[in-house]
Design an enzyme around this catalytic site. Structure first.
Site, short mmCIF file in Angstrom:
data_model
loop_
_atom_site.label_atom_id
_atom_site.label_comp_id
_atom_site.label_asym_id
_atom_site.label_seq_id
_atom_site.Cartn_x
_atom_site.Cartn_y
_atom_site.Cartn_z
N TYR A 144 0.85 -1.18 0.00
CA TYR A 144 0.00 0.00 0.00
C TYR A 144 0.89 1.24 0.00
O TYR A 144 1.57 1.54 0.97
CB TYR A 144 -0.89 -0.02 1.23
CG TYR A 144 -2.09 0.90 1.18
CD1 TYR A 144 -2.31 1.78 0.12
CD2 TYR A 144 -3.03 0.87 2.20
CE1 TYR A 144 -3.41 2.60 0.07
CE2 TYR A 144 -4.15 1.70 2.18
CZ TYR A 144 -4.34 2.57 1.12
OH TYR A 144 -5.44 3.39 1.08
N LYS A 170 -1.17 -1.05 -4.37
CA LYS A 170 -2.34 -0.23 -4.07
C LYS A 170 -1.90 1.21 -3.87
O LYS A 170 -1.01 1.48 -3.05
CB LYS A 170 -3.04 -0.75 -2.81
CG LYS A 170 -4.31 0.02 -2.47
CD LYS A 170 -5.01 -0.55 -1.23
CE LYS A 170 -6.28 0.25 -0.95
NZ LYS A 170 -6.97 -0.21 0.28
#
Length: 315
Positions: A144, A170
């Site tokens: 992320y 992400k």
């Protein structure tokens, strides 16, 4: 343990909308497993590409490592192999590697590696942290990119070269130049996930650069609306997307931004509005004020009026 290979996980996640369920708490802020599993089951009545247990919307940051494992096990048991389960993972390297190993033992199909706690590492340190987590598990890893953990395209390529189970990226930064550089360098090596707050806002622009899926917190309380919006994104139905943004997403963001820390609180408030309460948020977050809750209720009611009664009512 999961039997899904990391590359198969990536391929699956890129095909549809991703669910990030809230974590249910009782009045004493303890994990409430029964309604959590019921909520997961209700969400799974719709087509999804993956379920992320104990993620950001699931208040990962407020859970102990043991509680993360409990939530992940509940999600794995409820999904029963129907869709991939990805577990939240993070904090410092020592805790993150333990969480990754525990998620694999719990039967999760992959992990979402959130930024490390507090510190702002350089690229070398960030690479070492992510690599340690990748090597702690054989499941697929999605990194992320946000806040204090922002990889550049060179660092990400190094990590992918050395860690075949790093299969997802992400984005929570919103820098299109970085995304273009990463996609140009990595191509189909990764699945790309939109992860900005209220990802629906950016989904159309991101779809054009190869980000075929995103995490939908709205799916928790308006799952049919969220799925229809996602399908409009993927089919290029710009009129439906624009209408959804104007009538719901942008007013919803305006309400979310009234107070600090409302990104999760407003989702749990939405659950309360539709008659599927998930309990309070844990401190240091605070629940919506009654006035803001009323405004959210009015906004949701307008959307529900446009949906068939069977999909807009609480089950």
């Amino acid at each position: 343990m999961s039997s899904m290979a990391p590359k198969d996980l990536a391929a699956r996640l890129g095909t549809g909308l991703l669910s990030f369920p809230v974590t249910h708490f009782n009045a004493e802020f303890g994990f409430d497993e029964r309604p959590y599993r019921e909520h997961c089951s209700w969400l799974l009545e719709r087509p999804l590409a993956g379920l992320f247990a104990a993620g950001g919307t699931g208040e990962f940051f407020s859970l102990t490592p043991a509680e993360v494992g409990t939530v992940v096990r509940a999600a794995v048991a409820e999904t029963a192999g129907r869709i991939p389960v990805i577990a939240g993972c993070g904090y410092g390297t020592a805790i993150a590697t333990e969480l990754a190993r525990d998620a694999e033992a719990a039967g999760a199909d992959g992990i979402l590696l959130l930024p490390p706690y507090l510190v702002a590492p350089n690229q070398e340190g960030l690479v070492a942290h992510i690599e340690a987590v990748c090597r702690a598990t054989s499941t697929g890893v999605i990194v992320y990119n946000r806040d204090n953990a922002i990889l550049d395209d060179v660092s990400l390529a190094r990590l992918c070269d050395r860690n075949p189970n790093l299969v997802g990226f992400k984005d929570g930064v919103g820098d299109l130049e970085i995304m273009m550089r990463i996609h140009a360098r990595m191509g189909d090596r990764l699945v790309y996930v939109g992860g900005l707050p209220t990802a629906e806002t950016f989904a159309l622009a991101y779809d054009h650069i190869g980000v075929t899926t995103y995490s939908s917190a709205i799916f928790n309380f308006l799952p049919d609306w969220a799925l229809a919006f996602y399908n409009a994104i993927r089919s290029g139905d710009r009129a439906t997307v624009a209408r959804g943004l104007d009538e719901f997403v942008l007013p919803y963001i305006g309400l979310r931004n009234r107070e600090r820390g409302y990104a999760v609180s407003i989702v749990k408030a939405g659950m309360k509005v539709i008659g599927r309460p998930a309990g309070p948020v844990r401190p240091p977050l605070t629940d919506l004020t009654p006035a803001y809750l009323e405004q959210l209720s009015e906004l949701i009611e307008k959307v529900q009026q446009q949906q068939p009664a069977s999909t807009s009512a609480a089950a």
